[in-house]
Scaffold this active site. Sequence first.
Site, PDB file in Angstrom:
ATOM      1  N   SER A 253      36.713  36.358  37.934  1.00  0.00           N
ATOM      2  CA  SER A 253      36.080  37.474  37.228  1.00  0.00           C
ATOM      3  C   SER A 253      37.086  38.619  37.152  1.00  0.00           C
ATOM      4  O   SER A 253      38.210  38.508  37.646  1.00  0.00           O
ATOM      5  CB  SER A 253      34.839  37.939  37.989  1.00  0.00           C
ATOM      6  OG  SER A 253      35.247  38.627  39.163  1.00  0.00           O
ATOM      7  N   LYS A 254      36.634  39.710  36.576  1.00  0.00           N
ATOM      8  CA  LYS A 254      37.529  40.860  36.393  1.00  0.00           C
ATOM      9  C   LYS A 254      38.078  41.375  37.720  1.00  0.00           C
ATOM     10  O   LYS A 254      39.125  42.006  37.760  1.00  0.00           O
ATOM     11  CB  LYS A 254      36.777  41.984  35.672  1.00  0.00           C
ATOM     12  CG  LYS A 254      36.556  41.659  34.214  1.00  0.00           C
ATOM     13  CD  LYS A 254      36.221  42.914  33.418  1.00  0.00           C
ATOM     14  CE  LYS A 254      35.728  42.545  32.030  1.00  0.00           C
ATOM     15  NZ  LYS A 254      34.285  42.702  31.873  1.00  0.00           N
ATOM     16  N   ARG A 255      37.350  41.098  38.801  1.00  0.00           N
ATOM     17  CA  ARG A 255      37.844  41.549  40.104  1.00  0.00           C
ATOM     18  C   ARG A 255      39.205  40.944  40.424  1.00  0.00           C
ATOM     19  O   ARG A 255      39.987  41.512  41.174  1.00  0.00           O
ATOM     20  CB  ARG A 255      36.868  41.142  41.218  1.00  0.00           C
ATOM     21  CG  ARG A 255      35.677  42.063  41.353  1.00  0.00           C
ATOM     22  CD  ARG A 255      34.834  41.660  42.551  1.00  0.00           C
ATOM     23  NE  ARG A 255      34.396  40.269  42.440  1.00  0.00           N
ATOM     24  CZ  ARG A 255      34.747  39.303  43.273  1.00  0.00           C
ATOM     25  NH1 ARG A 255      35.541  39.557  44.297  1.00  0.00           N
ATOM     26  NH2 ARG A 255      34.304  38.075  43.097  1.00  0.00           N
TER      27      ARG A 255
END
Length: 492
Positions: A253-255
């Site tokens: 994910s964007k994390r």
Amino acid sequence: MSVRVRYAPSPTGLQHIGGVRTALFNYFFAKANGGSFILRIEDTDQERYNDEALQDLYDTLDWLDIPWDEGPGKGEFGPYQQSKRFDIYQDYAQKLLKTDKAYYCFCSSERLESVREEQKKNKSSVQGYDRHCRDLDPAEALARKEAGESCVLRLKVPLEGKTTFHDEVMGDITRKNSDVSPDPVIVKTDGFPTYHLANVIDDHRMEITHIMRAQEWIPSGPLHVILYEAFGWTPPKYCHLPLVMGKDGSKLSKRHGSTSLVDFRKTGYLPEAIINYISLLGWSFDDSREFFTREDLEQLFSMERINKAPAVFDYKKLEWFNGQYIRMKSKESLLELLIPILQKDGIVSYPMTEEETAILDGAFPLVQERLKFTTDVSEMIRFLYKDLESYNCEDALPKKMELSQIPAVLDAAAALLEGFKSRSQEENEQAFYNLSQEMGLKMGQVMQPVRVAVTGTNISPPLFESIRLLGVEKAIQRLNALKEQILMTLRP
Ligand code: GLU
Ligand code: ZN
């Protein structure tokens, strides 16, 4: 029967690694089997639909150079945009209603909400719709609908028995029908089909032979099989693709970093590198080979070699691939990418002057050898084109040194440069090494301020090459300029 596969994104957000992985696997599977790759736009969810996302989808496939055999604007099974197929879905929904596989539900959202609350309160094992309208008299239901009462159409999921679907990678997956979503909505109040209905009808009508999609869709599998059975159709073959994880083992994910393709594009990744690396996210040819061109994949890709285990997305590895592909490019095709970047960044003019071209020509071998991303080119060779107006003195300061020590280093280096041209590369290295010894410093502690003085940055080509490209005289002037600037900042 020839292979027909599809990529069926919902244009609700930017194309990301996961989606592109699905697209590429379908595309290569089609090519490797002499089949067709179909692009279908699943835009039934009008609330989440987004024009930009659709444009981004087209741009991404275009940039990767992944053409579809059938899709918007092309093919005999169209339209390939679900929002243009509502009549088709209506017809099929009516068929399900007539064969008693579906029914109208008049429950208000308030009622559904209170059912949910009740279930929560009682910690009930049954979740979701309570099938309140399942046994309404069909004629009565039709009359209510025709009188204008708002309603949805729900699928009659069998109450007993089991449903099995076979996945080419995961094997048989069996669910008790009582565990399948209780009678999901297939046509909404506004007459729009839901994902499940439209997806199943289209895969059938478009004669899709294999469904390759992310593992996130496995829970929908039994429901889709029940829908196929309700229509009396045979489902296509399923092949769910392994999850893509970040290095920490959680879903990518964007994390973890950028995941949208447009970001990779802007960063200066090459499509070749992206295609090669993404192909390895859940697929392998054998246990060792890593390099695959598009042409290789068009021949070698096979479903048998898709993994069950999650794939780990390693940004560093992709970066490495990018560097490798930059080195493999022909001079001509790499310049085709670099020149517009240099022009956009105002480093060279449009069209380039002869002098600018000559400078780029000289620097090219080093640039190709060292670039990680195409977009780094401007920073890497700006110093050959532009006078450095001022320095960031911090860049010039090596670890474990004081700024006040730097002017002496620059002076000594400037003196050494006087004889630069008359020495060989090794002799120059030796001379700088000797200098650092004399000053009681490490080689790097001498080189860093010199590099920053000459190039303004720490990411230039190798120092001596940079000096040679710039010209010794200019290099000496820059050493002095940095020295002056440091002396100014040191002045009380
Ligand atoms: N529209 C779905 C998606 O966005 C397609 C899932 C499928 O391939 O069946 O992923
Ligand atoms: Zn109801």
